[in-house]
Motif scaffolding. Structure first.
Motif, mmCIF file in Angstrom:
data_model
loop_
_atom_site.group_PDB
_atom_site.id
_atom_site.type_symbol
_atom_site.label_atom_id
_atom_site.label_comp_id
_atom_site.label_asym_id
_atom_site.label_seq_id
_atom_site.Cartn_x
_atom_site.Cartn_y
_atom_site.Cartn_z
ATOM 1 N N PHE A 11 0.810 -1.202 0.000
ATOM 2 C CA PHE A 11 0.000 0.000 0.000
ATOM 3 C C PHE A 11 0.851 1.263 0.000
ATOM 4 N N SER A 12 2.100 1.152 0.470
ATOM 5 C CA SER A 12 2.967 2.325 0.465
ATOM 6 C C SER A 12 3.377 2.721 -0.942
ATOM 7 N N VAL A 13 3.436 1.751 -1.889
ATOM 8 C CA VAL A 13 3.834 2.065 -3.256
ATOM 9 C C VAL A 13 2.647 2.211 -4.191
ATOM 10 N N SER A 14 1.429 1.933 -3.694
ATOM 11 C CA SER A 14 0.267 2.059 -4.579
ATOM 12 C C SER A 14 -0.959 2.462 -3.782
ATOM 13 N N ALA A 15 -0.836 3.472 -2.961
ATOM 14 C CA ALA A 15 -1.940 3.887 -2.102
ATOM 15 C C ALA A 15 -3.116 4.350 -2.942
ATOM 16 N N GLY A 16 -4.271 3.917 -2.534
ATOM 17 C CA GLY A 16 -5.502 4.360 -3.160
ATOM 18 C C GLY A 16 -5.983 3.492 -4.287
ATOM 19 N N ALA A 17 -5.142 2.653 -4.843
ATOM 20 C CA ALA A 17 -5.558 1.854 -5.999
ATOM 21 C C ALA A 17 -6.597 0.822 -5.618
ATOM 22 N N ALA A 18 -6.587 0.376 -4.371
ATOM 23 C CA ALA A 18 -7.511 -0.665 -3.958
ATOM 24 C C ALA A 18 -8.955 -0.211 -4.000
ATOM 25 N N TYR A 507 -3.830 -7.311 -6.923
ATOM 26 C CA TYR A 507 -4.154 -6.957 -8.299
ATOM 27 C C TYR A 507 -5.355 -6.019 -8.267
ATOM 28 N N PHE A 508 -5.185 -4.850 -8.934
ATOM 29 C CA PHE A 508 -6.208 -3.821 -8.841
ATOM 30 C C PHE A 508 -7.068 -3.708 -10.092
ATOM 31 N N GLY A 509 -6.581 -4.127 -11.212
ATOM 32 C CA GLY A 509 -7.311 -3.969 -12.457
ATOM 33 C C GLY A 509 -6.415 -4.322 -13.614
ATOM 34 N N LYS A 510 -6.815 -3.894 -14.801
ATOM 35 C CA LYS A 510 -6.025 -4.196 -15.988
ATOM 36 C C LYS A 510 -4.652 -3.535 -15.893
ATOM 37 N N ASN A 511 -3.606 -4.339 -15.956
ATOM 38 C CA ASN A 511 -2.217 -3.871 -15.882
ATOM 39 C C ASN A 511 -1.901 -3.151 -14.584
ATOM 40 N N ALA A 512 -2.590 -3.489 -13.508
ATOM 41 C CA ALA A 512 -2.349 -2.837 -12.222
ATOM 42 C C ALA A 512 -2.124 -3.896 -11.154
ATOM 43 N N MET A 513 -0.971 -3.853 -10.520
ATOM 44 C CA MET A 513 -0.666 -4.797 -9.459
ATOM 45 C C MET A 513 0.478 -4.261 -8.601
ATOM 46 N N ALA A 514 0.600 -4.824 -7.409
ATOM 47 C CA ALA A 514 1.712 -4.503 -6.510
ATOM 48 C C ALA A 514 2.083 -5.772 -5.755
ATOM 49 N N LYS A 558 2.948 -1.502 -10.448
ATOM 50 C CA LYS A 558 2.684 -0.909 -11.761
ATOM 51 C C LYS A 558 1.182 -0.737 -11.911
ATOM 52 N N PHE A 559 0.783 0.390 -12.480
ATOM 53 C CA PHE A 559 -0.644 0.638 -12.667
ATOM 54 C C PHE A 559 -0.835 1.832 -13.600
ATOM 55 N N SER A 563 -6.494 4.226 -13.390
ATOM 56 C CA SER A 563 -7.129 3.306 -12.454
ATOM 57 C C SER A 563 -7.332 3.953 -11.092
ATOM 58 N N ILE A 564 -6.621 5.068 -10.830
ATOM 59 C CA ILE A 564 -6.793 5.812 -9.591
ATOM 60 C C ILE A 564 -7.572 7.102 -9.839
ATOM 61 N N VAL A 565 -7.184 7.815 -10.926
ATOM 62 C CA VAL A 565 -7.844 9.067 -11.291
ATOM 63 C C VAL A 565 -8.412 8.898 -12.694
ATOM 64 N N PRO A 566 -9.684 8.570 -12.832
ATOM 65 C CA PRO A 566 -10.261 8.289 -14.165
ATOM 66 C C PRO A 566 -10.057 9.407 -15.173
ATOM 67 N N ALA A 567 -9.994 10.652 -14.706
ATOM 68 C CA ALA A 567 -9.866 11.773 -15.633
ATOM 69 C C ALA A 567 -8.414 12.076 -15.994
ATOM 70 N N ALA A 568 -7.477 11.288 -15.474
ATOM 71 C CA ALA A 568 -6.062 11.555 -15.705
ATOM 72 C C ALA A 568 -5.658 11.164 -17.124
ATOM 73 N N PRO A 569 -4.497 11.641 -17.596
ATOM 74 C CA PRO A 569 -3.995 11.218 -18.916
ATOM 75 C C PRO A 569 -3.725 9.716 -18.940
ATOM 76 N N ALA A 570 -3.564 9.180 -20.141
ATOM 77 C CA ALA A 570 -3.290 7.744 -20.306
ATOM 78 C C ALA A 570 -1.825 7.475 -19.972
ATOM 79 N N LEU A 571 -1.532 7.507 -18.677
ATOM 80 C CA LEU A 571 -0.169 7.385 -18.190
ATOM 81 C C LEU A 571 -0.015 6.096 -17.403
ATOM 82 N N ASP A 572 0.947 5.251 -17.805
ATOM 83 C CA ASP A 572 1.251 4.012 -17.085
ATOM 84 C C ASP A 572 2.490 4.240 -16.225
#
Length: 705
Positions: A11-18, A507-514, A558-559, A563-572
């Motif tokens: 959670f320290s490297v991917s806070a909020g994705a859950a 695993y949080f979603g498509k191409n999202a995991m920690a 990686k995410f 997946s966290i901010v729907p309105a954000a740019p298409a940034l991986d």
């Protein structure tokens, strides 16, 4: 590793994705989530993203993987900081021949790379640090024609390469023929400062050596594959790997001694020329029987041959003129493999896999040395060396889905090996080894997104045939404790290890995991290099040195930002960090690390898909720690840190054409190292600096209809 620490790290490297509830549809991440052994799959797009010219350069962006040597020059690939045979490298699931370099396979020829941090009964247990399996391009389902033209520039040298692929199909068969031709050119300059001190600390030696090296190696690589669909529903396929390479390596060395005795040849140059051919052919038969059993049988053949000549020319320090020493050498290696497995699903959630793996290989080397009259160094004359390896392995594994949340994988692999080395100036030495390797892995799903893993494995590392043969590899100039002749040891024992692996993943979603993982290994009969003086010559010989321990942790996330901010740019986004520790009980402290293990590595990367244009851009930064290492009671080393920055841009012109621009090693950081030898007579120290340069590559890719 305690569960609360795992979750904190994740959670320290991917806070909020859950908080996001997204269906997992990414094929490779989904496969990793379901697989009890947790194999990381690196696909073709990821391998080609930054336009790397070698597989090693592409893989070092992954968690826990590092590459030795100067940036951009390739080198020994390491998992968990360990190379030198601790990392098992496979080509289509089979061990690579001796002397094989992972960089000899161009990224364009690869379908995917499978990275397994835990050994498996099927793929072999000569994997103390882990396994890297390179899978070559598969046959296409439709007719395709592709071509790529690329040009790279670095340090004033240019490397062109051409990639082409033709694929097609007929009635019941398909084929693909990928080809890569490259004219690699690399220029390297190294400055080394050598100093010596007596037992009283007084200076006894001061020398500066400048070395320039030009490496030219044009090559052609082909991986043709053809597959047939059989009338009974099975299939037969032939996968081949062909490499033709010419090497011209020129080295010019000049040293200036301001204190102490000069070297025998202060000015010298070496020209090494070689022609090498590699052929590997695998025939695979797949069949599904009426009883539900699935058969997979492989028959393979490997051929390698090399012709080389090495010319050393040195100007004598005593004014006695010039010496020329010419060595002609050749190598021939032939090996055959035969393996297979049968897989069957049983009642109660069991899937049983059982099979065999056998190999027989022989390598022959010849060496003929020509010396000018008057050379006081004794000639080794005409030498013939031969080594043989026979291997048979039996394995069985049960993958048991106990319920929806808990699964086990229990396996056993028994392997017997026989090695024999001999030659016209060597005694015949034959060694037999048997290793039984039990493996147990468990996967427990805490929810549909979070899970825990655990594994206990028995692995080993066999000595290489070169380390077993008593052949002497001599130094042309300045033999010393830090530049010693090398000679094998026929009495080396294999290194054997017990290992524990723990991991927790989310695993949080498509191409999202920690994930957060930890490992520990206890290694018996670890091998170190021992340097001793025989007469007036220093010789380095591998010896067994008792027990060693290594352990470490790895964090990965990686995410997509959306997946966290729907309105954000298409940034991986992706990030990883790995920390390794080790100690060799037979080497005095401090810094008695195992095989100069890389202690710290980290990486971050971003990829942005520009909405207003068909463009994708990205950047990556990789860090590899250095520091001191104690190699033996009298030898130690030090390596500087490495920082590498790379960028790329991909412009899709249309559905068939695209341009790719990439720049690697943009920081151009110098590669620094140091070695030291201390005994009762005093201290000898060498510091080396190898500058590196950024490389730029431009490629045009086109697919024909």
């Amino acid at each position: 590793m305690p569960t609360n620490f795992c979750w904190f790290a994740i959670f320290s490297v991917s806070a909020g994705a859950a908080a996001q509830t997204v269906e997992i549809t990414a094929t490779r991440d989904r496969a990793r989530q379901l697989d009890t052994a947790a194999a990381t799959i690196v696909g073709r797009d990821e391998l080609l993203r930054y336009g790397d010219q070698s597989v090693a350069e592409a893989l070092k962006r992954l968690p826990g993987i590092t590459v030795s040597g100067a940036p951009g020059r390739g080198g020994d690939i390491r998992m968990r900081g360990l190379g030198n045979g601790y990392t098992q490298v496979l080509l289509n699931g089979q061990p690579v021949p001796s002397g094989f370099s992972i960089d000899s396979v161009a990224p364009e020829l690869i379908e995917r790379v499978e990275i397994m941090r835990v050994a498996s009964a099927e793929l072999g247990t000569q994997a103390i640090a882990g396994t890297i399996n390179i899978v070559l391009r598969k046959s296409a389902l439709s007719a395709q024609r592709e071509v790529k033209l690329a040009l790279s520039a670095s340090n004033g040298e240019y490397t062109p390469d051409v990639t082409a692929q033709i694929s097609g199909k007929g009635a019941g068969w398909t084929y693909t023929v990928p080809v890569v031709a490259t004219g690699a050119r690399t220029r390297t300059d190294t400055a080394a400062d050598e100093s010596g001190f007596g037992s009283d600390g007084a200076p006894t030696l001061l020398r500066r050596t400048d070395v320039g090296q030009m490496d030219v190696r044009p090559s052609i690589n082909l991986t043709p594959r053809i597959s047939w669909t059989l009338p009974n529903g099975g299939s037969l396929s032939s996968q081949n790997f062909i490499r033709l390479m010419t090497l011209d390596l020129r080295t010019v060395s000049n040293d200036r001694t301001t204190l102490g005795a000069p070297t025998r040849f202060p000015a010298n140059d070496t020209v090494f020329r070689a022609h090498a051919e590699t052929l590997r052919s695998d025939l695979q038969w797949l069949h599904q029987s009426e009883s539900g059993a699935r058969w997979d049988v492989k028959l393979g053949r490997n051929l390698f041959q090399r012709e080389a000549d090495n010319t050393f020319t040195g100007v004598r320090a005593d004014g006695g003129g010039t010496l020329m020493r010419v060595v002609d050498s050749s190598a021939r290696e032939n090996s055959s493999t035969f393996g297979g497995k049968v897989t069957r699903a049983l009642d109660g959630g069991h899937t049983l896999v059982a099979g065999w793996d056998a190999a027989r290989g022989r390598r022959t080397e010849t060496r003929r040395e020509h010396l000018q009259p008057g050379d006081s160094v004794p000639s080794l004359g005409n030498e013939v060396y031969s080594s043989r390896l026979d291997r048979i392995a039996l394995f069985a594994q049960d993958d048991w889905s106990i319920n929806a949340a808990f699964s086990l994988s229990a396996g056993l692999r028994w392997e017997a090996l026989r090695t024999r080395t001999e030659g016209n100036v060597l005694d015949q030495v034959e060694r037999r080894t048997q290793v039984a390797s039990p493996l147990l892995q468990a996967l427990y799903k805490l929810s549909d997104k979070g899970q825990l893993r655990a594994g206990v494995t028995r692995t080993f590392k066999m000595p290489t045939l070169i380390n077993l043969a008593q052949r002497r590899y001599t130094i042309d100039n300045n033999n010393s404790p830090l530049s010693a002749d090398m000679q094998g040891n026929p009495y080396l024992l294999p290194e054997r290890a017990w290992g524990l692996d723990l991991a927790c993943e989310r695993y949080f979603g498509k191409n999202a995991m920690a994930s957060a993982s930890g490992y520990a290994r206890r290694i018996d009969d670890v091998t170190i290099d021992q340097v001793a003086q025989v007469g007036s010559t220093w010789i380095s010989t591998p010896v067994n040195a008792g027990r060693a321990h290594t352990w470490g942790i790895e964090l990965e996330a990686k995410f997509p930002l959306q997946s966290i901010v729907p309105a954000a740019p298409a940034l991986d986004l992706r990030a990883n960090v790995a920390r390794n520790w080790s100690r060799v009980d037979g080497v005095p402290r401090p810094d008695n690390r195992l095989a100069s293990q890389v202690q710290l590595s980290a990486g971050v990367g971003i990829d942005l898909r520009v909405a207003a244009a068909p463009v994708t851009v990205g950047a990556s930064f990789n860090f590899q720690g250095g520091g001191p290492a104690r190699l033996s009671a009298r030898r130690s080393s030090w390596n500087g840190v490495q920082r590498e920055l790379g960028i790329y841009a991909l412009w899709r012109v249309d559905g068939r054409s695209q341009w790719r621009m990439s720049a690697a090693n943009m920081l151009g950081q110098d590669n620094r190292s140091q070695e030291e030898f201390v005994d009762l007579s005093g201290t000898l120290r060498t510091k080396a600096t190898t500058p590196s340069a950024a490389s730029v590559r431009l490629a045009f890719e086109h697919r024909f209809d």
